[in-house]
Design a protein around this motif. Structure first.
Motif, PDB file in Angstrom:
ATOM      1  N   ARG A 106      18.465  -7.823  99.489  1.00 30.77           N
ATOM      2  CA  ARG A 106      19.298  -8.836  99.016  1.00 30.77           C
ATOM      3  C   ARG A 106      18.572  -9.087  97.647  1.00 30.77           C
ATOM      4  O   ARG A 106      17.394  -8.865  97.560  1.00 30.77           O
ATOM      5  N   TRP A 107      19.209  -9.595  96.392  1.00 34.93           N
ATOM      6  CA  TRP A 107      18.573  -9.834  95.203  1.00 34.93           C
ATOM      7  C   TRP A 107      18.710 -11.386  95.190  1.00 34.93           C
ATOM      8  O   TRP A 107      20.003 -11.839  95.569  1.00 34.93           O
ATOM      9  N   LEU A 108      18.143 -12.114  94.294  1.00 26.85           N
ATOM     10  CA  LEU A 108      18.469 -13.444  94.104  1.00 26.85           C
ATOM     11  C   LEU A 108      18.392 -13.478  92.356  1.00 26.85           C
ATOM     12  O   LEU A 108      17.382 -13.216  91.799  1.00 26.85           O
ATOM     13  N   GLY A 109      19.611 -14.104  91.911  1.00 21.90           N
ATOM     14  CA  GLY A 109      19.183 -14.502  90.508  1.00 21.90           C
ATOM     15  C   GLY A 109      19.235 -16.094  90.251  1.00 21.90           C
ATOM     16  O   GLY A 109      19.904 -16.635  91.092  1.00 21.90           O
ATOM     17  N   LEU A 110      18.826 -16.135  89.275  1.00 19.31           N
ATOM     18  CA  LEU A 110      18.689 -17.599  88.646  1.00 19.31           C
ATOM     19  C   LEU A 110      18.953 -17.694  87.176  1.00 19.31           C
ATOM     20  O   LEU A 110      18.563 -16.844  86.331  1.00 19.31           O
ATOM     21  N   THR A 111      19.997 -18.667  86.601  1.00 18.43           N
ATOM     22  CA  THR A 111      20.272 -18.793  85.466  1.00 18.43           C
ATOM     23  C   THR A 111      20.652 -20.233  85.333  1.00 18.43           C
ATOM     24  O   THR A 111      20.911 -21.005  86.048  1.00 18.43           O
ATOM     25  N   VAL A 112      20.970 -20.499  83.949  1.00 20.79           N
ATOM     26  CA  VAL A 112      21.524 -21.719  83.583  1.00 20.79           C
ATOM     27  C   VAL A 112      22.829 -21.381  82.879  1.00 20.79           C
ATOM     28  O   VAL A 112      23.022 -20.185  81.951  1.00 20.79           O
ATOM     29  N   GLY A 113      24.028 -21.833  83.191  1.00 17.84           N
ATOM     30  CA  GLY A 113      25.353 -21.583  82.837  1.00 17.84           C
ATOM     31  C   GLY A 113      26.120 -23.048  82.455  1.00 17.84           C
ATOM     32  O   GLY A 113      25.941 -23.859  83.180  1.00 17.84           O
ATOM     33  N   GLN A 114      27.385 -22.851  81.863  1.00 20.83           N
ATOM     34  CA  GLN A 114      28.368 -23.885  81.762  1.00 20.83           C
ATOM     35  C   GLN A 114      29.820 -23.235  81.656  1.00 20.83           C
ATOM     36  O   GLN A 114      29.787 -22.132  80.920  1.00 20.83           O
ATOM     37  N   ALA A 115      30.609 -23.568  81.994  1.00 22.63           N
ATOM     38  CA  ALA A 115      32.120 -23.100  82.268  1.00 22.63           C
ATOM     39  C   ALA A 115      32.668 -23.522  80.767  1.00 22.63           C
ATOM     40  O   ALA A 115      33.514 -22.522  80.453  1.00 22.63           O
ATOM     41  N   ASP A 116      32.470 -24.556  80.323  1.00 22.20           N
ATOM     42  CA  ASP A 116      33.159 -25.014  79.049  1.00 22.20           C
ATOM     43  C   ASP A 116      32.393 -25.961  78.489  1.00 22.20           C
ATOM     44  O   ASP A 116      31.421 -26.665  78.972  1.00 22.20           O
ATOM     45  N   PRO A 117      32.764 -26.347  76.975  1.00 24.02           N
ATOM     46  CA  PRO A 117      31.751 -27.345  76.438  1.00 24.02           C
ATOM     47  C   PRO A 117      31.762 -28.950  77.258  1.00 24.02           C
ATOM     48  O   PRO A 117      30.912 -29.437  76.962  1.00 24.02           O
ATOM     49  N   GLU A 118      32.940 -29.337  77.684  1.00 21.99           N
ATOM     50  CA  GLU A 118      33.028 -30.482  78.414  1.00 21.99           C
ATOM     51  C   GLU A 118      32.559 -30.411  79.744  1.00 21.99           C
ATOM     52  O   GLU A 118      32.387 -31.424  80.191  1.00 21.99           O
ATOM     53  N   PHE A 119      32.421 -29.336  80.311  1.00 26.68           N
ATOM     54  CA  PHE A 119      31.685 -29.346  81.744  1.00 26.68           C
ATOM     55  C   PHE A 119      30.187 -29.274  81.841  1.00 26.68           C
ATOM     56  O   PHE A 119      29.511 -29.141  80.696  1.00 26.68           O
ATOM     57  N   ALA A 156      23.697 -29.779  88.963  1.00 22.81           N
ATOM     58  CA  ALA A 156      24.806 -29.942  87.864  1.00 22.81           C
ATOM     59  C   ALA A 156      24.324 -31.131  87.075  1.00 22.81           C
ATOM     60  O   ALA A 156      23.972 -32.145  87.365  1.00 22.81           O
ATOM     61  N   GLY A 157      24.168 -31.061  85.589  1.00 15.79           N
ATOM     62  CA  GLY A 157      23.848 -32.070  84.880  1.00 15.79           C
ATOM     63  C   GLY A 157      25.426 -32.927  84.818  1.00 15.79           C
ATOM     64  O   GLY A 157      26.167 -32.695  85.528  1.00 15.79           O
ATOM     65  N   GLN A 158      25.228 -33.786  83.996  1.00 18.79           N
ATOM     66  CA  GLN A 158      26.572 -34.587  83.769  1.00 18.79           C
ATOM     67  C   GLN A 158      27.600 -33.918  82.891  1.00 18.79           C
ATOM     68  O   GLN A 158      27.321 -32.858  82.217  1.00 18.79           O
ATOM     69  N   ASP A 159      28.955 -34.219  83.193  1.00 19.15           N
ATOM     70  CA  ASP A 159      30.133 -33.547  82.273  1.00 19.15           C
ATOM     71  C   ASP A 159      29.920 -34.219  80.841  1.00 19.15           C
ATOM     72  O   ASP A 159      29.341 -35.429  80.643  1.00 19.15           O
ATOM     73  N   PHE A 160      30.658 -33.510  79.899  1.00 17.36           N
ATOM     74  CA  PHE A 160      30.509 -33.922  78.473  1.00 17.36           C
ATOM     75  C   PHE A 160      32.002 -34.593  78.067  1.00 17.36           C
ATOM     76  O   PHE A 160      32.377 -34.629  76.949  1.00 17.36           O
ATOM     77  N   TRP A 161      33.026 -35.068  79.108  1.00 16.21           N
ATOM     78  CA  TRP A 161      34.341 -35.534  78.766  1.00 16.21           C
ATOM     79  C   TRP A 161      34.286 -36.715  77.865  1.00 16.21           C
ATOM     80  O   TRP A 161      35.085 -36.705  76.945  1.00 16.21           O
ATOM     81  N   ASP A 162      33.503 -37.588  78.070  1.00 14.01           N
ATOM     82  CA  ASP A 162      33.467 -39.030  77.420  1.00 14.01           C
ATOM     83  C   ASP A 162      32.521 -38.996  76.493  1.00 14.01           C
ATOM     84  O   ASP A 162      32.545 -39.866  75.575  1.00 14.01           O
ATOM     85  N   ASP A 163      31.261 -38.095  76.292  1.00 14.74           N
ATOM     86  CA  ASP A 163      30.327 -38.187  75.624  1.00 14.74           C
ATOM     87  C   ASP A 163      29.632 -36.812  75.375  1.00 14.74           C
ATOM     88  O   ASP A 163      28.799 -36.526  76.432  1.00 14.74           O
ATOM     89  N   ALA A 164      30.185 -36.079  74.176  1.00  9.15           N
ATOM     90  CA  ALA A 164      29.499 -34.890  74.053  1.00  9.15           C
ATOM     91  C   ALA A 164      28.468 -35.088  72.676  1.00  9.15           C
ATOM     92  O   ALA A 164      28.375 -33.958  71.860  1.00  9.15           O
ATOM     93  N   SER A 165      27.938 -36.316  72.652  1.00 16.10           N
ATOM     94  CA  SER A 165      27.079 -36.239  71.320  1.00 16.10           C
ATOM     95  C   SER A 165      25.917 -35.584  71.731  1.00 16.10           C
ATOM     96  O   SER A 165      25.359 -35.077  72.886  1.00 16.10           O
TER      97      SER A 165
END
Length: 164
Positions: free
Chosen positions: A135-148, A52-61
């Motif tokens: 089984r299969w394995l999937g890999l992706t980049v995602g985000q739940a909301d712009p602040e997350f 996980a990267g950082q969240d963007f609650w305080d800085d969404a620049s």
């Protein structure tokens, strides 16, 4: 597993170790579901936040968001390259059709993934891969909301959860 400083290790090798662990992990029995905040599991699937990267609650620049995107994309690229060396070229699976599916239930983890990302890279490990048979394995980049945070996600599913 932690480093000498007590923090979890990061980087492609650590990410691959997490993926290998979840790939070998049994699926919950019956209709049982589990959610640790980092990994959710249910019948025939696991979904793991690998990094996980950082969240963007305080800085969404723009600079902050782009730096986080670059960091997670670099990790995605390194892990995807390692998985491709193991199992060959991945398939690209478009997740948007699963988001719009209302007539019938969407198998997990595709339902969750479609709310976080537009597509994923998918490998079908050979039957002799440790813990990976069927089984299969999937890999992706995602985000739940712009602040997350932006997440590197790994999904493992029973072969029957992925439409042909």
């Amino acid at each position: 597993m932690t480093t000498d400083s007590g923090t979890p290790p990061t980087g492609p090798k650590a990410s691959l170790a997490l993926i290998d662990d979840v790939l070998a992990l049994p699926f919950p029995a019956g209709e049982e579901s589990e959610d640790s905040g980092v990994r959710s599991s249910g019948p025939g699937h696991h979904l793991l936040i690998v990094r996980a990267g950082q969240d963007f609650w305080d800085d969404a620049s723009t600079e902050t968001v782009e730096a986080s995107e670059d960091e997670i994309e670099a990790e995605f690229s390194a892990v995807a390259t390692a998985l491709t060396e193991r199992w060959g070229e991945p398939e690209t699976v478009d997740l948007w059709p699963y988001l719009a599916e209302e007539a019938s239930p969407v198998p997990e983890p595709l339902g969750q993934l479609s709310n976080l990302a537009g597509s994923m890279q998918l490998w079908r490990p050979p039957a002799d891969a440790p813990g990976a048979g069927g089984r299969w394995l999937g890999l992706t980049v995602g985000q739940a909301d712009p602040e997350f945070p932006i997440w590197l996600l790994a999904a493992v599913g029973d072969a029957s959860t992925l439409p042909v």
